[in-house]
Design a protein around this motif. Structure first.
Motif, short mmCIF file in Angstrom:
data_model
loop_
_atom_site.label_atom_id
_atom_site.label_comp_id
_atom_site.label_asym_id
_atom_site.label_seq_id
_atom_site.Cartn_x
_atom_site.Cartn_y
_atom_site.Cartn_z
N UNK A 1 -8.16 -16.36 -33.35
CA UNK A 1 -7.17 -17.41 -33.14
C UNK A 1 -6.95 -17.71 -31.66
N UNK A 2 -6.87 -16.68 -30.83
CA UNK A 2 -6.62 -16.87 -29.40
C UNK A 2 -7.76 -17.64 -28.74
N UNK A 3 -9.01 -17.29 -29.08
CA UNK A 3 -10.15 -17.94 -28.46
C UNK A 3 -10.28 -19.36 -28.98
N UNK A 4 -10.03 -19.56 -30.31
CA UNK A 4 -10.09 -20.91 -30.86
C UNK A 4 -9.11 -21.84 -30.16
N UNK A 5 -7.91 -21.35 -29.95
CA UNK A 5 -6.88 -22.18 -29.34
C UNK A 5 -7.17 -22.48 -27.86
N UNK A 6 -8.04 -21.70 -27.18
CA UNK A 6 -8.34 -21.93 -25.76
C UNK A 6 -9.56 -22.80 -25.56
N UNK A 7 -10.03 -23.44 -26.61
CA UNK A 7 -11.18 -24.36 -26.53
C UNK A 7 -12.43 -23.63 -26.07
N UNK A 8 -13.07 -22.85 -26.94
CA UNK A 8 -14.22 -22.04 -26.53
C UNK A 8 -15.41 -22.88 -26.06
N UNK A 9 -15.58 -24.07 -26.62
CA UNK A 9 -16.71 -24.89 -26.18
C UNK A 9 -16.59 -25.26 -24.70
N UNK A 10 -15.40 -25.66 -24.33
CA UNK A 10 -15.19 -26.01 -22.92
C UNK A 10 -15.23 -24.78 -22.03
N UNK A 11 -14.77 -23.65 -22.57
CA UNK A 11 -14.88 -22.41 -21.80
C UNK A 11 -16.34 -22.08 -21.49
N UNK A 12 -17.19 -22.33 -22.46
CA UNK A 12 -18.62 -22.08 -22.24
C UNK A 12 -19.16 -22.97 -21.12
N UNK A 13 -18.70 -24.23 -21.09
CA UNK A 13 -19.14 -25.14 -20.03
C UNK A 13 -18.66 -24.64 -18.67
N UNK A 14 -17.42 -24.15 -18.62
CA UNK A 14 -16.89 -23.61 -17.36
C UNK A 14 -17.76 -22.45 -16.88
N UNK A 15 -18.12 -21.57 -17.79
CA UNK A 15 -18.94 -20.40 -17.42
C UNK A 15 -20.32 -20.84 -16.93
N UNK A 16 -20.91 -21.81 -17.60
CA UNK A 16 -22.23 -22.30 -17.17
C UNK A 16 -22.14 -22.89 -15.76
N UNK A 17 -21.08 -23.65 -15.50
CA UNK A 17 -20.89 -24.20 -14.15
C UNK A 17 -20.78 -23.10 -13.11
N UNK A 18 -20.06 -22.03 -13.41
CA UNK A 18 -19.92 -20.92 -12.47
C UNK A 18 -21.27 -20.22 -12.24
N UNK A 19 -22.07 -20.10 -13.32
CA UNK A 19 -23.40 -19.50 -13.15
C UNK A 19 -24.23 -20.32 -12.17
N UNK A 20 -24.18 -21.64 -12.30
CA UNK A 20 -24.92 -22.50 -11.36
C UNK A 20 -24.46 -22.28 -9.92
N UNK A 21 -23.17 -22.11 -9.73
CA UNK A 21 -22.66 -21.89 -8.36
C UNK A 21 -23.12 -20.55 -7.83
N UNK A 22 -23.15 -19.53 -8.70
CA UNK A 22 -23.68 -18.23 -8.26
C UNK A 22 -25.15 -18.36 -7.85
N UNK A 23 -25.90 -19.12 -8.62
CA UNK A 23 -27.31 -19.33 -8.28
C UNK A 23 -27.41 -20.03 -6.92
N UNK A 24 -26.49 -20.98 -6.70
CA UNK A 24 -26.48 -21.71 -5.44
C UNK A 24 -26.28 -20.77 -4.25
N UNK A 25 -25.44 -19.75 -4.38
CA UNK A 25 -25.21 -18.79 -3.30
C UNK A 25 -26.51 -18.10 -2.92
N UNK A 26 -27.27 -17.70 -3.92
CA UNK A 26 -28.55 -17.05 -3.63
C UNK A 26 -29.53 -18.02 -2.99
N UNK A 27 -29.56 -19.27 -3.47
CA UNK A 27 -30.47 -20.26 -2.90
C UNK A 27 -30.14 -20.58 -1.45
N UNK A 28 -28.87 -20.46 -1.07
CA UNK A 28 -28.48 -20.73 0.31
C UNK A 28 -29.16 -19.77 1.28
#
Length: 836
Positions: free
Chosen positions: A492-519
């Motif tokens: 219930x807690x995860x459903x109410x926090x919009x898990x699909x959008x949470x996944x998008x947030x995490x993917x965006x953060x992964x890209x930023x982490x990759x960017x740090x290494x590429x720098x």
């Protein structure tokens, strides 16, 4: 004859004093004329008086020693008639004429004068009286012309002689390029410079420039600097030296890479540079001393340092009391030259006794040209060791003496070498390493041999590994949170926090982490420009997408909360996840449009810039020039500004909706507090990081560490703020705690009617309690509300994909109160999409 007549006869020989030593009637007197500038009417030249008196005392001492010596002129007594020239050439000539025309008997030789200008005029006249003239202090190069001065000799080395130790030094240290600068205030320097040109040309030494100056040497010194002159030969007196070194200080033409070889018989006296005259010079005393440090000075060795017995019987002249008392400034006066001049004259006369037979010395007349030639020949053969060192003459009558090479160290001239003209040898008094103590024990180069070593500035591999390791840890944490979010998506807690959008947030953060290494990837890893240019594009796209995905998704789900809880009409609204994802896609589309235009119109290329050069701390004459590689394009600033404006507007939008939903008290639905902290972090570190990225663009390691650290901190902080609380609650539930006890926030609704174990709802109606939450107080107003289910077959669902807000909310509720209806779906684990 009256007294007045006698006075008229004797008066022209003013201040003529007949001096003799010894009174034996058996010896025949021989007279020489001694010319000394004993006083001067011009105040600025009063320093000549003491020097002239020193020379006179030295000559009298030599006369005493000669007359005491039984092996020299044993049948004669050498006497001297002293004439005060007052350093005036006209007066000197008049007194000379009076001496030879009205004197008691003919002079056999002449001694003097101290100054070149007087001596030059006298030496042109003495030939007409067949008189050999020996100077003890006139060093003018003009006097070396034998055709003009055929009967002239001097026991002081000509200023031309200074050229020989300079040439020997230049050849010994392998210099091929030199520059010359001299003063025009004295023609002595002009002729010496001309002769130096000849010597250097014959030795295949290139003369970069030969400059002259009268008063101000500023422009001439700058010209030598422009010519990259490193070995500079200077001919000028002490006052002009201060001006030269002042300008050298201003333009940096001094130090271990420069050698100044100067006229040194007029030594620098820094104590005379007072605060009153510093403004006239243009430099302070300390600045001139700094510029002059290490300069070379060529000067006469007036007193021999050799431990030898002289012709006069003196052993080690520097310790002889008479000469110590005669020296006015550290034995620098030409008094010893006057002493040796008397001995040279006496020895030449003594050698001529037999050569002139049947004539005798006392038979000399001003018409005795043959006797004069015999005496001249014996003067040219003179060779003895005097108090000033070995005394011999060349064919021009110039002394082949000893010259001192001195180096200025800490304001004091230190002896580093001696040039013995008789043997044409340099005798170094120090090792080469000690002489060149400022340049690592090696002589400096005569030109700029600095090696420009171009090195590519790269991020250190250690720094890259550290930052990549930290980014990898962030990616691992993101993957873990993504797995957690997917695994517990039906909670219930995860459903109410919009898990699909949470996944998008995490993917965006992964890209930023990759960017740090590429720098951190640069030419240290990729060796081709084409690869680095592709990397430039990839970095730009990944950073833009990563930021938009994470914050776009974050703000989208907050916007859903904002839309529902600011709905004043209390109408039902359906905001599904795919609508929010479409919003995120739209934001990413804006990035794509900007980046595509940038890529098509003015794509990033690899630009190489050069850092300011600096001297290598490990190698001499090596300049390190670092090359920096940047991703730039002609209009990159404008496109970067467009992206920053878009991201800034996105943050402003997020800040607005976060503020508007700050009072929604269901944490499972509303992350506004955490999102506000994320926005704050991004804003603060962007304000600090963007300027630092420009400031530290040349310091790659520091820039990478700080900028990469900021990105890692903000990204990790975002993930922790949004997901760690949920992880903590889920873990507590798994351990057996009820949601109410661990703070899920889904406790405002109590199910009233549960008709069976599978939570079916009565086909006609069911009752629930609606709770109105007043943010400004702790009171709770409750009202019973009936919800009609259109179809009895839809179990456990009031509305499968909508959040319903009933129109029949109590009319007396204040507008700022938010009516939160949590349906039975929420009570049974409904998703945020269905609840909202």
């Amino acid at each position: 004859m009256t007294f007045s007549t006698l006075q008229r006869i004797l008066l022209p020989v003013t201040l003529v004093i007949v001096l003799w030593t010894g009174s034996s009637n058996a010896k025949i007197p021989l007279h020489i004329g001694g010319f000394f500038p004993l006083n001067h009417s011009i105040l600025s030249l009063d320093f000549l008086g003491p020097i002239a008196h020193d020379c006179l005392d030295s000559a009298l001492l030599a006369l005493e020693h000669v007359n005491e010596n039984e092996d020299v002129l044993k049948d004669y007594e050498l006497r001297m008639v002293v004439v005060n020239t007052e350093n005036n050439e006209g007066l000197a000539i008049r007194k000379f004429v009076n001496l030879v025309t009205s004197g008691p008997q003919p002079m056999v030789m002449l001694l003097g004068d101290l100054t070149s200008k007087v001596t030059e005029h006298m030496a042109k006249s003495t030939v007409y009286w067949n008189l050999i003239q020996v100077s003890y202090g006139s060093h003018s190069a003009a006097l070396a012309t034998r055709k003009l001065y055929p009967l002239f000799f001097r026991t002081i080395s000509s200023s031309l002689g200074f050229n020989f130790p300079r040439l020997k030094t230049i050849l010994e240290f392998g210099w091929k390029r030199v520059a010359i600068i001299h003063s025009t205030m004295d023609n002595t320097f002009q002729m010496a410079t001309e002769r130096l040109h000849t010597l250097l040309s014959n030795a295949n030494i290139s003369i970069l420039a030969s400059e002259t100056f009268s008063q101000d040497p500023t422009s001439r010194i700058k010209f030598l600097k422009d010519k990259d002159a490193r070995i500079i030969i200077g001919n000028f007196y002490r006052p002009q030296s201060y001006l030269v070194f002042c300008e050298a200080y201003h333009i940096g033409m001094y130090g271990k890479d420069y050698v100044w070889m100067l006229y040194g018989h007029d030594p620098l006296n820094f104590d005379e540079i007072t605060a009153e005259i510093e403004p006239e010079i243009g430099c302070t005393k300390e600045q001139i001393m700094e510029a002059a440090e290490g300069a070379w000075f060529v000067a006469w060795e007036t007193m021999s340092i050799e431990n030898k017995k002289t012709v006069g019987g003196i052993v080690y002249p520097r310790r002889y009391g008479n000469f110590r008392s005669l020296a006015a400034s550290d034995l620098a006066t030409p008094g010893p030259f006057a002493y040796d001049a008397i001995w040279a004259m006496a020895l030449a006369l003594n050698a001529s006794i037999e050569d002139i037979l049947p004539q005798r010395l006392e038979n000399f007349t001003y018409d005795s040209s043959e006797m004069a030639e015999i005496i001249k020949g014996n003067m040219e053969k003179t060779n003895f060791f005097g108090v000033s060192g070995p005394v011999t003459f060349d064919t021009d009558g110039d002394r082949k003496g000893v010259l001192r090479i001195q180096q200025l160290r800490n304001g004091t001239e230190v002896l580093i070498g001696r040039y013995v003209a008789q043997s044409d040898l340099m005798e170094w008094q120090m090792s080469i390493e000690d002489i060149w103590y400022r340049s690592g024990g090696k002589p400096p180069s005569d030109k700029d041999i600095t090696e420009e070593r171009h090195e590519i500035r790269v991020i250190s591999f250690v720094m890259f590994v550290v930052m990549t390791a930290l980014a990898t840890l962030g990616i691992a944490m993101s993957v873990g949170l993504l797995a957690f979010n997917i695994y517990y998506r039906n909670e219930r807690l995860i459903k109410m926090s919009s898990p699909n959008l949470n996944n998008v947030i995490i993917i965006g953060c992964v890209l930023i982490y990759v960017m740090v290494s590429l720098l951190g990837i640069d030419r240290n890893i990729l060796h081709y420009d084409s690869q680095l240019e592709v990397l430039c594009q990839i970095r730009m796209w990944i950073l833009a997408f990563g930021f938009t995905l994470s914050f776009g998704a974050m703000f989208s789900k907050t916007w859903r909360v904002y839309t529902i809880f600011t709905n004043k009409t209390l109408q039902k609204r359906v905001i599904k996840d795919h609508r929010l994802l479409a919003m995120v896609v739209g934001m990413v589309g804006i990035d794509i449009v900007i980046l595509t235009i940038w890529q098509a119109v003015d794509h990033l290329t690899l630009v190489i810039t050069k850092d300011r050069p600096y001297e290598s701390p490990y190698e001499e004459n090596v300049i390190i020039i670092y090359e920096l590689h940047h991703c730039l394009s002609e209009y990159s600033a404008y496109f970067t500004a467009a992206i920053l404006v878009f991201k800034g507007l996105l943050l402003i939008f997020g800040a607005f909706i976060t503020w508007q939903t700050r009072n929604v008290s269901i944490p499972a639905l509303n992350d506004s507090k955490y999102i506000a902290l994320c926005i704050y972090n991004v804003f603060i570190f962007s304000v600090i990081g963007v300027p630092l990225s420009f400031i530290l663009s040349d310091n790659l390691d520091s820039g990478y560490a700080i900028i990469g650290g900021f990105i890692l901190f903000c990204t990790t902080g975002t993930l922790c703020l949004l997901f760690i609380p949920k992880v903590r609650i889920i873990i507590s539930i798994v351990r057996g705690y009820s949601p109410e006890k661990v703070g899920t926030g889904v406790k405002a609704t109590t199910l009233i009617n549960k008709t069976n174990t599978n939570h079916s709802i009565n086909k006609r109606s069911s009752k629930t309690r609606t709770t109105y939450v007043d943010p400004s107080s702790t009171s709770v107003m409750e009202k019973r509300q009936s919800l009609t289910v259109p179809n009895s077959s839809d179990k456990c669902s009031v509305s499968s994909d909508v959040h319903s807000v009933d129109k029949r909310a109590p009319s007396h509720a204040p507008s700022q109160k938010m009516a939160l209806l949590v349906s039975t779906d929420a009570a049974n684990g409904g998703s945020a999409e269905n609840i909202l």
